[in-house]
Write a protein that holds these residues in place. Sequence first.
Motif, PDB file in Angstrom:
ATOM      1  N   LYS A 927      31.265  33.572  34.103  1.00 50.91           N
ATOM      2  CA  LYS A 927      31.664  34.283  35.310  1.00 50.91           C
ATOM      3  C   LYS A 927      32.840  35.177  34.945  1.00 50.91           C
ATOM      4  CE  LYS A 927      31.704  34.844  39.912  1.00 50.91           C
ATOM      5  NZ  LYS A 927      30.556  35.256  40.705  1.00 50.91           N
ATOM      6  N   VAL A 928      32.674  36.485  35.103  1.00 55.47           N
ATOM      7  CA  VAL A 928      33.676  37.449  34.659  1.00 55.47           C
ATOM      8  C   VAL A 928      34.210  38.216  35.868  1.00 55.47           C
ATOM      9  CG1 VAL A 928      34.144  39.447  33.203  1.00 55.47           C
ATOM     10  CG2 VAL A 928      32.542  37.682  32.431  1.00 55.47           C
ATOM     11  N   VAL A 929      35.535  38.263  35.979  1.00 53.74           N
ATOM     12  CA  VAL A 929      36.187  39.021  37.048  1.00 53.74           C
ATOM     13  C   VAL A 929      37.139  40.014  36.396  1.00 53.74           C
ATOM     14  CG1 VAL A 929      37.586  38.907  39.137  1.00 53.74           C
ATOM     15  CG2 VAL A 929      36.081  36.997  38.546  1.00 53.74           C
ATOM     16  N   ARG A 930      36.997  41.293  36.759  1.00 50.69           N
ATOM     17  CA  ARG A 930      37.885  42.321  36.229  1.00 50.69           C
ATOM     18  C   ARG A 930      38.612  43.007  37.369  1.00 50.69           C
ATOM     19  NH1 ARG A 930      35.595  46.526  34.275  1.00 50.69           N
ATOM     20  NH2 ARG A 930      33.383  46.121  34.625  1.00 50.69           N
ATOM     21  N   LEU A 940      41.631  40.421  33.039  1.00 49.78           N
ATOM     22  CA  LEU A 940      40.276  39.897  32.841  1.00 49.78           C
ATOM     23  C   LEU A 940      40.330  38.383  33.029  1.00 49.78           C
ATOM     24  CD1 LEU A 940      37.291  40.237  31.777  1.00 49.78           C
ATOM     25  CD2 LEU A 940      38.224  39.740  29.499  1.00 49.78           C
ATOM     26  N   ILE A 941      39.400  37.846  33.818  1.00 48.19           N
ATOM     27  CA  ILE A 941      39.308  36.403  34.034  1.00 48.19           C
ATOM     28  C   ILE A 941      37.917  35.948  33.613  1.00 48.19           C
ATOM     29  CG2 ILE A 941      39.590  34.512  35.673  1.00 48.19           C
ATOM     30  CD1 ILE A 941      41.060  36.463  37.513  1.00 48.19           C
ATOM     31  N   ILE A 942      37.854  34.944  32.772  1.00 45.46           N
ATOM     32  CA  ILE A 942      36.576  34.411  32.298  1.00 45.46           C
ATOM     33  C   ILE A 942      36.499  32.931  32.668  1.00 45.46           C
ATOM     34  CG2 ILE A 942      35.079  33.996  30.310  1.00 45.46           C
ATOM     35  CD1 ILE A 942      36.470  36.292  28.879  1.00 45.46           C
ATOM     36  N   TRP A 943      35.468  32.596  33.427  1.00 42.16           N
ATOM     37  CA  TRP A 943      35.212  31.214  33.813  1.00 42.16           C
ATOM     38  C   TRP A 943      33.962  30.721  33.090  1.00 42.16           C
ATOM     39  CZ3 TRP A 943      38.201  28.382  37.301  1.00 42.16           C
ATOM     40  CH2 TRP A 943      39.134  29.108  38.046  1.00 42.16           C
ATOM     41  N   ARG A 944      33.967  29.458  32.728  1.00 42.56           N
ATOM     42  CA  ARG A 944      32.810  28.872  32.052  1.00 42.56           C
ATOM     43  C   ARG A 944      32.752  27.380  32.342  1.00 42.56           C
ATOM     44  NH1 ARG A 944      35.036  27.517  26.022  1.00 42.56           N
ATOM     45  NH2 ARG A 944      37.244  27.465  26.586  1.00 42.56           N
ATOM     46  N   GLU A 969      41.256  47.683  27.818  1.00 50.83           N
ATOM     47  CA  GLU A 969      42.680  47.499  27.544  1.00 50.83           C
ATOM     48  C   GLU A 969      43.272  46.595  28.616  1.00 50.83           C
ATOM     49  OE1 GLU A 969      44.560  51.271  27.282  1.00 50.83           O
ATOM     50  OE2 GLU A 969      43.216  52.022  25.715  1.00 50.83           O
ATOM     51  N   PHE A 970      43.153  45.299  28.378  1.00 48.03           N
ATOM     52  CA  PHE A 970      43.648  44.325  29.356  1.00 48.03           C
ATOM     53  C   PHE A 970      45.072  43.905  29.012  1.00 48.03           C
ATOM     54  CE2 PHE A 970      38.987  43.564  29.397  1.00 48.03           C
ATOM     55  CZ  PHE A 970      38.759  43.927  30.715  1.00 48.03           C
ATOM     56  N   ASP A 971      45.888  43.825  30.043  1.00 51.27           N
ATOM     57  CA  ASP A 971      47.245  43.308  29.856  1.00 51.27           C
ATOM     58  C   ASP A 971      47.256  41.787  29.834  1.00 51.27           C
ATOM     59  OD1 ASP A 971      48.581  45.915  29.985  1.00 51.27           O
ATOM     60  OD2 ASP A 971      47.940  45.911  32.072  1.00 51.27           O
ATOM     61  N   LEU A 972      46.334  41.188  30.586  1.00 49.85           N
ATOM     62  CA  LEU A 972      46.265  39.731  30.673  1.00 49.85           C
ATOM     63  C   LEU A 972      44.815  39.277  30.656  1.00 49.85           C
ATOM     64  CD1 LEU A 972      48.867  38.955  33.502  1.00 49.85           C
ATOM     65  CD2 LEU A 972      49.089  38.332  31.099  1.00 49.85           C
ATOM     66  N   ILE A 973      44.582  38.155  30.004  1.00 50.97           N
ATOM     67  CA  ILE A 973      43.268  37.515  30.024  1.00 50.97           C
ATOM     68  C   ILE A 973      43.471  36.050  30.385  1.00 50.97           C
ATOM     69  CG2 ILE A 973      41.231  36.844  28.703  1.00 50.97           C
ATOM     70  CD1 ILE A 973      41.614  39.289  26.990  1.00 50.97           C
ATOM     71  N   PHE A 974      42.704  35.581  31.380  1.00 49.31           N
ATOM     72  CA  PHE A 974      42.747  34.180  31.779  1.00 49.31           C
ATOM     73  C   PHE A 974      41.407  33.535  31.446  1.00 49.31           C
ATOM     74  CE2 PHE A 974      45.834  36.182  34.627  1.00 49.31           C
ATOM     75  CZ  PHE A 974      46.898  35.286  34.555  1.00 49.31           C
ATOM     76  N   LEU A 995      45.895  30.084  30.003  1.00 47.12           N
ATOM     77  CA  LEU A 995      44.958  29.087  30.496  1.00 47.12           C
ATOM     78  C   LEU A 995      44.912  29.120  32.020  1.00 47.12           C
ATOM     79  CD1 LEU A 995      45.632  25.945  28.265  1.00 47.12           C
ATOM     80  CD2 LEU A 995      43.629  27.436  28.232  1.00 47.12           C
ATOM     81  N   ILE A 996      43.722  29.206  32.573  1.00 49.28           N
ATOM     82  CA  ILE A 996      43.570  29.214  34.026  1.00 49.28           C
ATOM     83  C   ILE A 996      44.169  27.961  34.641  1.00 49.28           C
ATOM     84  CG2 ILE A 996      41.849  28.985  35.871  1.00 49.28           C
ATOM     85  CD1 ILE A 996      40.095  30.971  34.375  1.00 49.28           C
TER      86      ILE A 996
END
Length: 1010
Positions: A927-930, A940-944, A969-974, A995-996
């Motif tokens: 599940k990807v949220v941008r 960018l948020i990645i759920w699995r 070009e993401f400043d943050l990735i969760f 970490l989420i």
Amino acid sequence: MMTQYDKLKAILREMFQMDQADLDFGIYRIMNARRTDIERFLDKELLPQVKEEFAKYRGTEIEEKKKELAQLEATIRDSGMNPDDAPKVKSIREDLAKYGDDDVLANEVFSHLTSFFRRYYDGGDFLSLRRYKKDTYAIPYEGEEVKLHWANADQYYIKTSQYLKDYAFKLSGNKRAHFKLVEAVQEKDNIKAATGKERRFMLHAEEPIRIEGQEVFIQFVYLPDKEKQDVRNKKTIEFINNEAGKRLKNFPELFTPAPTQKNTSRTLWEKHLTTYTARFNFDFFIHKDLGGFLRRELDFYIKNEVLFVDDLDALDDRQLKSAVAKVKVIKHIAQKIIAFLAQLEDFQKKLWLKKKFVVNCGYCVTLDRVPEELYPEIARNEEQHKEWVKLFAIDEIHGDLTTLGYSNPLTMEFLMANPYLVLDTKHFNESFKEKLLASFDNLDEATDGLIINSENFQALNLLMEIYREKVKCVYADPPFNTNEATFIYKNEYRHSSWCSMVRNSLALVNLLLLPVGVLAVAIDDLELHHLGMVCDSIFRIDGRLGMLTVEIKPSGRTNDNFLATSHEYYMFYGPNPAKAEIVFFELTDEQKQQYESQDDQGAYKWRDFLRTGGYSTPEERPNSYYPIYYNEVSGAISLEKYEGWLEIWPIDSEGRKRVWRKTPPSFLKHLAKKEIQITHSRVGELKVQIIDRIKSGMRPKSVWIGKQYDAASHGTKLLKAIMGEAGSFSFPKSVHATRDVIYIISGEDQEAIILDPFAGSGTTAHAVINLNREDDGSRKYILVEMGEYFDTVLKPRIQKVVYSKDWKDGKPVSREGISHMFKYMYLESYDDTLDNLKVIRTDAQENLIEQMSRTAREEYLLSYMLDVETRASDSLLNIDRFRDPFNYTLNIRRDNELKGEKIDLVETFNYLIGMYVEQTETIRGFKVVRGKLRTGEKTLIIWRNTLEKSNEDLDEFFQKQKYNTLDFEFDLIFVNGDNNLENLKIGEEKWKVRLIEEEFKKRMFEQAGG
């Protein structure tokens, strides 16, 4: 006769909620689980410490007296005299005899402790009742010019009145039982407060039992009564049990045993009766700082009612030492009691302030925004079909030469011919919903409204990170504290409860308003002055912008004793009144002719089309960032690009990206009226200008009178026209009054956000939609409502006014709809949080506690037990369940039955971190949220499901999506679950991976204010 010791034990058991053994919901269930520990502490450890403390504090003094006596006796004997005859010896021996009797002093301590805690404790709450002297109270005062104080000023108000209406529980098969409130009389002129009578639940005399098929209704009234509720309950139990073999013989499940240690003969229905009659009064207030409050009050109490400072000079040494010893014991014991009470209250405050989970989230979208490849699935969906017939009467669309008629089943052609039918994602599976949402390039920007089913404080708390200082207009219409209203208050604290409810919500509203934003809050005469002082305490007196009087009932109320009330008020406040602007009403045709006849050049002026100052960047207003094209030869202006035409972007003199004052549709309207021009500045740069029509309008006056503001015609009757008989709702506002209030605050700002924290029937959303219809604006609305009519009135009303602007008897007169999408959410409630609490003590913890010293065990019980032993509760964020975040569940109460429901962790997290969602989609199980955070950081948020998607799968997915390239070009990735993404780099730059789980926990328990 009760001793002072017994009286103290009684009040302590009440405060520690040991007298609620029959209650098995919320905090009471938690306390009952640790009943043995608490009772052991009270009976075996805490109260016996009083004598121990006296012995400790007085031991030295007694030894000194004994030593003095021995020396004196030896001296007297050495002189040849008998010590027994010496007056001094007799005096010391009498003192020692008094020291040996600690019971008198212990009773004094018990009495003072009882008096102190009883003074501030009132039926489950602690109130600010500091007695300065007889019949006189002192209030906290810090030198303010004006101080508003009320009994519950330092507490959070928790509204629980929904339990009064219909409390239901399931029996066997399809059988259900209901406790139904059929008559709840609000005494005229608040007689209850005057007489001091409290209300009680009692059986309805005329029809106590009603049976409809497989459902039984036990019917109650809620009226003033001298008898205690438990006495009333005993009478109710006796009556219903006598009916077991008569009218209730077909419902034997009611009498299934549900015993407790205290009541071994209790039945199932009696258990629910106790819960039903108890829930209204419990958890009504939560103190914001009970520990600090009680410690301060204890010092005040001791100085004024134990020590009697003015009398200290008259005490001899022994009396003074005795008084000091008594104070030390009182303070020592009281501090321990306060520590436990503070733990209990702070734990409930933690549950109240915790950001609540999104339980369910859906979207309502007009078909013109839905991809055509989804139409076949829509046409096959029977539930959606039935709703369209119910809401929009599509079965009455008859075909002719120009109109495609209704058919069953629906056809693709019919769907395409009706682009403003409102689709509801609740009728479709998750796969359909994800395809629909993934089709939007900027989901949040495309969403025109948000409605939330929640207690308003909880909703505002969750919205804070995204909408802090983003709202232009807050339209608040809180429940009025009138005789006709359904606002329930506790005992005599009618106005105090109301003030607390309003203040806690408006304090959060203040944080959400833009610096140029304005609050408009509706009110009547009864609470007008209280509301003014509450708002003054939040916005300061300087924040007052004015007060509006609106005639809402031209004929006046017929049930008033004196004047026939025909008006209500709106109070206006702003966080920065110097920046607040008011929009003028447009002139009538007659007024315009007057201007023209006078050749008044002040009727309008040209101003820059470029917006500067606050809220003027493309990130904040993406719809107003676009190019304008200009033909220097012909002077033509367009939004379409032609060869040789100049392209003009909203860039300020310092080269920064700004936005235009209007969205493209509005720009074209002004262009058609020749109200747009392009000139050259002194330095030769092109300048776009628009006619400023503000000067051609009229400043809104403080009194509004007009038939359009009649709440009966344009509120009650309008709602009935839209909803039919289903539109039952008490006292809706005139949509025109609401529209005009919103207009004068935000009318010129076509991208303004309008918030209504007391949404009622949805008049505010209706007014915003009407405004957007008038000028093609893109204003957004946010509505919060906790009432059951959220699904029956508010949400369908919005669906209907989107589909058509004209209605009669619940059916559309025309089918002139607008393109629209709104989002709806249901939040976990405070009661849901309580219902999902679990108290867990492992064997290892039990052994450790048993091995602790008395001091350590006492500290654990008084200060840490609740937090430590409820950590695994799902409502407090069970991190272990993040391994499968798509199946995180809570027990949610529906019709008073707890049912497991999936929680939307993805949506909840978006709000916790302040995420403006641009795109959301599921790709190969991820599940990807941008989008962007409120701070502007691209995120960018990645759920699995970590049970299915390993770190190797995550790494491969990350590479295939090219998230590790300069394309993104993401400043943050969760990401949820431990991962290796921190090792992935672009050149020398390392990803800022978080970490989420860690962020979720931190954000959920942050406090926003209020």
